[in-house]
Design a protein around this motif. Structure first.
Motif, mmCIF file in Angstrom:
data_model
loop_
_atom_site.group_PDB
_atom_site.id
_atom_site.type_symbol
_atom_site.label_atom_id
_atom_site.label_comp_id
_atom_site.label_asym_id
_atom_site.label_seq_id
_atom_site.Cartn_x
_atom_site.Cartn_y
_atom_site.Cartn_z
ATOM 1 N N MET A 104 33.844 36.727 43.256
ATOM 2 C CA MET A 104 35.208 37.079 42.854
ATOM 3 C C MET A 104 35.272 37.371 41.356
ATOM 4 N N LEU A 105 34.575 36.578 40.568
ATOM 5 C CA LEU A 105 34.604 36.787 39.120
ATOM 6 C C LEU A 105 33.960 38.120 38.750
ATOM 7 N N GLU A 106 32.893 38.484 39.460
ATOM 8 C CA GLU A 106 32.279 39.803 39.236
ATOM 9 C C GLU A 106 33.300 40.917 39.468
ATOM 10 N N ALA A 107 34.034 40.827 40.582
ATOM 11 C CA ALA A 107 34.982 41.893 40.912
ATOM 12 C C ALA A 107 36.088 41.983 39.868
ATOM 13 N N ILE A 108 36.532 40.813 39.382
ATOM 14 C CA ILE A 108 37.571 40.821 38.339
ATOM 15 C C ILE A 108 37.015 41.463 37.067
ATOM 16 N N ALA A 109 35.785 41.096 36.701
ATOM 17 C CA ALA A 109 35.179 41.645 35.478
ATOM 18 C C ALA A 109 34.925 43.144 35.607
ATOM 19 N N ARG A 110 34.556 43.594 36.804
ATOM 20 C CA ARG A 110 34.241 45.009 37.006
ATOM 21 C C ARG A 110 35.494 45.863 37.149
ATOM 22 N N GLY A 111 36.632 45.202 37.407
ATOM 23 C CA GLY A 111 37.847 45.978 37.644
ATOM 24 C C GLY A 111 37.737 46.798 38.912
ATOM 25 N N GLU A 112 37.046 46.245 39.905
ATOM 26 C CA GLU A 112 36.813 46.963 41.156
ATOM 27 C C GLU A 112 37.460 46.230 42.323
ATOM 28 N N ALA A 113 37.845 47.005 43.325
ATOM 29 C CA ALA A 113 38.319 46.399 44.571
ATOM 30 C C ALA A 113 37.120 45.812 45.305
ATOM 31 N N ASP A 114 37.330 44.622 45.860
ATOM 32 C CA ASP A 114 36.248 43.996 46.618
ATOM 33 C C ASP A 114 36.860 42.947 47.542
ATOM 34 N N ARG A 115 36.156 42.633 48.589
ATOM 35 C CA ARG A 115 36.599 41.577 49.501
ATOM 36 C C ARG A 115 35.480 40.569 49.634
ATOM 37 N N ILE A 167 39.458 36.606 50.360
ATOM 38 C CA ILE A 167 39.954 36.974 49.036
ATOM 39 C C ILE A 167 39.776 38.474 48.856
ATOM 40 N N ASP A 168 40.877 39.172 48.666
ATOM 41 C CA ASP A 168 40.795 40.585 48.311
ATOM 42 C C ASP A 168 41.122 40.722 46.837
ATOM 43 N N VAL A 169 40.217 41.339 46.094
ATOM 44 C CA VAL A 169 40.473 41.614 44.684
ATOM 45 C C VAL A 169 40.871 43.078 44.569
ATOM 46 N N ALA A 170 42.005 43.327 43.942
ATOM 47 C CA ALA A 170 42.430 44.698 43.668
ATOM 48 C C ALA A 170 42.501 44.862 42.154
ATOM 49 N N GLY A 204 52.981 45.272 38.187
ATOM 50 C CA GLY A 204 52.308 44.396 37.244
ATOM 51 C C GLY A 204 50.903 44.893 36.936
ATOM 52 N N ARG A 205 50.413 44.569 35.750
ATOM 53 C CA ARG A 205 49.097 45.055 35.339
ATOM 54 C C ARG A 205 48.033 44.005 35.638
ATOM 55 N N GLY A 206 46.791 44.442 35.547
ATOM 56 C CA GLY A 206 45.670 43.521 35.701
ATOM 57 C C GLY A 206 45.284 43.311 37.149
ATOM 58 N N PRO A 207 44.175 42.617 37.366
ATOM 59 C CA PRO A 207 43.687 42.407 38.726
ATOM 60 C C PRO A 207 44.625 41.518 39.544
ATOM 61 N N HIS A 208 44.674 41.789 40.838
ATOM 62 C CA HIS A 208 45.470 40.993 41.772
ATOM 63 C C HIS A 208 44.568 40.429 42.855
ATOM 64 N N LEU A 209 44.951 39.252 43.352
ATOM 65 C CA LEU A 209 44.220 38.620 44.441
ATOM 66 C C LEU A 209 45.149 38.480 45.647
ATOM 67 N N THR A 210 44.637 38.814 46.817
ATOM 68 C CA THR A 210 45.352 38.551 48.059
ATOM 69 C C THR A 210 44.541 37.527 48.843
#
Lengths: 274, 391
Positions: A238-249, A261-264, A197-203
């Motif tokens: 979390m919103l920053e990480a989604i906007a940046r398209g970056e992995a972050d925890r 929350i892990d953003v991929a 699937g495309r786009g950011p994912h959250l774990t």
């Protein structure tokens, strides 16, 4: 563990007038200018119902509509969970003021607007939706609790879920009971994660201990007072990480526990396993 | 999808403290409704739990003192519930047990009192007023979690009169995703001026004890209740077989004219449980006693069940306990399953002749294997739950 994809986002806050207009700020590419603009009256409601809505409901409907459009889902076309710590403080304050009078004359409209799920109700009325629309109220844990509930709902129901978290300051004298900075709301359309699937994912993982490895405050120092002062704005990291398209925890505090929350940036493995 | 097990249950309302007392009142057709005299309001009848005014919370929980949490505490101390949770805690660990509870007004009675004590000069609230422990929606969830010594996630659901019904859905989600191994689900709502005067402003309070489905019904009677259940993936006990949730998408306080939302919730619950309508032995209606709600729900019953399935409202006993109605009537459903009881509506002389569903007005016995329970709230929020007997 819960894994979901983010199909679309909506945002409204001081200096953050809509998700698409705010992405350069969240990415650190444009300076943050804290200018408060009230959310627009909801075009989806009839004139009578529009008049009955205050700041809190308008805020919720604005971000919910933007996230739905961004996800390519008609507003009201998926399940939803709304969440707010304060609810509609203007309505509650007016009712409490009336009830303290010697001969209280309660307005029926104010009373039905006093329910904590008023925004969820107006959302389903405005969009003509008969799908589930729930509402949570979890004080300063509202962001983490609502993200957990919406993620779990998407996974178990195998369906997209609109998450809408919003908070506006309480009016005097209630303001002293839960000081709230500015008017801030965001919405995400979450869907069960699919391989490829495309786009950011959250774990998402829950841990029953307060101190975690992740960050809590936004990267941009200018956004930190907002994140510290508004329960819904605790989402900003979390919103920053989604906007940046970056992995972050990062983590959201939930009493003496936390939601990790892990953003991929895409559907690859979470930012850091474990 | 496999069903979840209810391994412990407690309930307190105007008809009694605990499952035994509640069942005795249902069997003996003894209502808990009395003329309203609460907070200076003397409109209609209420279902009031005696003694809450003088109850004291244990010292470590004093932060949460308010009428709503006092009633919640009373329920936790009843039916061996806290002990059952303590056993689950040692089995799973305190961080593996969640709390998902519903309330519509939480401890707002405390705010009503505080507004009467505002500073005459400045209008400020009194300094000793603690909204976080009382008025705030999360107060109930934090209180239950602290009282039971749990460290799992706590959610407070507030979808008006569907609140504690809806809580079962979120509890199910936390169990099925493996976030929790057990969840304390339920809710509490207590008498306050806000709801007594608010429903009066909507002209929905009956001057006599409410009589749902009666041709001469004249509105609702407000009640208070708290109830909790322990929900697990495995174990012995009655089962949560399915749920359905929907929105009316019509009006904030008036029911949908074609009952579309109620029909969707009931059909959703049947579908989730993998059951045909004929498999349901009894439906506990939302049945508030207002003219519009009961007519709408009869229409929904006819659409889903025809005229075959016995149904009734037990609000003639307890009053409408608002956000606690879902869990109170879930506890009633478990009693019906355990004792083979179908409680007929209380106080009904003549069922509305326009109704077509099989409204029962006298108690009946017999095998009761599956019960559906409906809860509908302002904002057009609907929830139907299906419970099955222990196998």
């Amino acid at each position: 563990m819960i894994r979901v994809a983010v199909l679309g986002a909506g945002l409204w806050g001081p200096g953050l007038p809509g998700w698409s207009d705010s992405v350069p700020v969240l990415r650190g590419e444009r300076p943050y200018a804290e200018v408060a603009v009230p959310p627009p009256p909801p075009a989806m409601l009839s004139p009578t119902e529009r008049r009955r809505t205050g700041l809190a409901v308008r805020l919720a409907l604005t971000v919910a509509a933007e996230a739905s459009h961004a996800a390519g889902i008609a507003p009201g076309g998926c399940r939803s969970i709304f969440a707010t710590a304060n609810g509609d403080g203007a309505v509650i304050n007016a009712l409490l003021g009336t009830l303290a009078e010697a001969e209280p004359q309660v307005s029926p409209t104010l009373f039905h607007n006093s329910v904590h799920n008023a925004a969820a109700g107006y959302w389903s009325i405005g969009t003509g939706s008969q799908l589930s629309a729930s509402c949570l109220g979890c004080h300063d844990a509202t962001f983490g609790a609502a993200l957990l509930a919406a993620g779990a709902e998407a996974v178990v129901e195998q369906a997209p879920v609109l998450l809408c978290v919003y908070d506006a300051p309480l009016p005097f004298p209630l303001d002293a009971t839960h000081p709230t900075r500015d008017t801030f709301g965001f919405a995400l359309v979450l869907a069960p994660a699919a391989d490829g699937g495309r786009g950011p994912h959250l774990t998402l993982r829950y841990a029953g201990e307060p101190a975690g490895s992740g960050e809590r405050m936004p990267r941009l120092p200018a956004l930190r007072p907002l994140a510290a002062g508004n329960a819904a704005a605790r989402s900003l990291r979390m919103l920053e990480a989604i906007a940046r398209g970056e992995a972050d925890r990062m983590h959201a505090e939930m009493l003496d526990g936390r939601l990790e929350i892990d953003v991929a940036p895409c559907s690859t493995a979470p930012a850091s396993a474990g | 999808m496999s069903s979840l097990t209810i391994t412990a249950c407690t309930v307190v309302s105007a008809i009694g403290r605990g499952l035994h007392a509640t069942f005795d009142a249902l069997r003996d057709r003894r209502s808990g409704l009395v003329p309203c005299d609460f907070g200076g309001v003397t409109i209609g009848y209420v279902g009031r739990v005696p003694g809450l005014e003088s109850r004291v919370l244990p010292a470590p929980l004093a932060f949460f003192d308010c009428r709503n949490n006092r009633l919640a505490q009373l329920a936790l101390e009843t039916d061996g519930f806290a002990e059952a949770v303590a056993r689950a805690r040692s089995r799973y660990g305190d961080d593996r047990i969640g709390v998902v509870v519903g309330t519509s007004t939480s401890g707002i009675l405390s705010s009503e009192e505080a507004y009467r004590r505002r500073d005459a000069a400045t209008g400020a609230l009194p300094r000793d007023f603690n909204a976080e422990g009382s008025h705030d929606m999360y107060s109930l969830g934090c209180f239950v979690r602290a009282a039971l010594g749990l460290r799992g996630p706590a959610l407070v659901v507030s979808t008006a009169c569907a609140s504690s019904g809806r809580a079962f859905v979120d509890a199910d989600h936390l169990l099925r995703t493996g976030i929790c191994d057990a969840v304390v689900v339920g809710g509490a709502d207590t008498l306050c001026r806000m709801t007594l005067r608010g429903f009066a402003a909507l002209e929905l309070i009956s001057p006599v004890p409410c009589r749902p489905c009666d041709a001469e019904r004249s509105g609702l009677s407000i009640g208070e209740a708290a109830g909790f259940m322990l929900l697990e993936r495995d174990g012995a006990g009655p089962r949560l077989l399915g749920y359905g949730v929907s929105s009316d998408g019509h009006h904030m306080s008036a029911p949908h004219p074609e009952a579309a939302g109620a029909i969707a919730a009931m059909r959703g619950a049947l579908s989730r449980a993998g059951l045909r309508p004929a498999a349901i032995d009894y439906v506990n209606l939302h049945g508030t006693g207002t003219r519009a709600n009961d007519a709408m729900e009869d229409r929904a019953m006819q659409a889903v069940f025809g005229a075959a399935t016995p149904c009734s409202s037990t609000k003639g006993w307890s009053g409408h306990t608002l956000g606690a109605a879902g869990v109170l009537e879930a506890a009633v459903a478990l009693l019906c399953l355990r004792h083979g009881l179908v409680p007929g509506c209380l106080g009904v002389e003549t069922v509305d002749q326009a109704f077509g569903a099989r409204i029962v007005t006298a108690n009946a016995g017999g095998p009761v294997r599956r019960v559906m329970s409906n809860s509908f709230g302002f904002g057009g929020s609907n929830c139907s739950l299906i419970f099955g007997a222990a196998s």
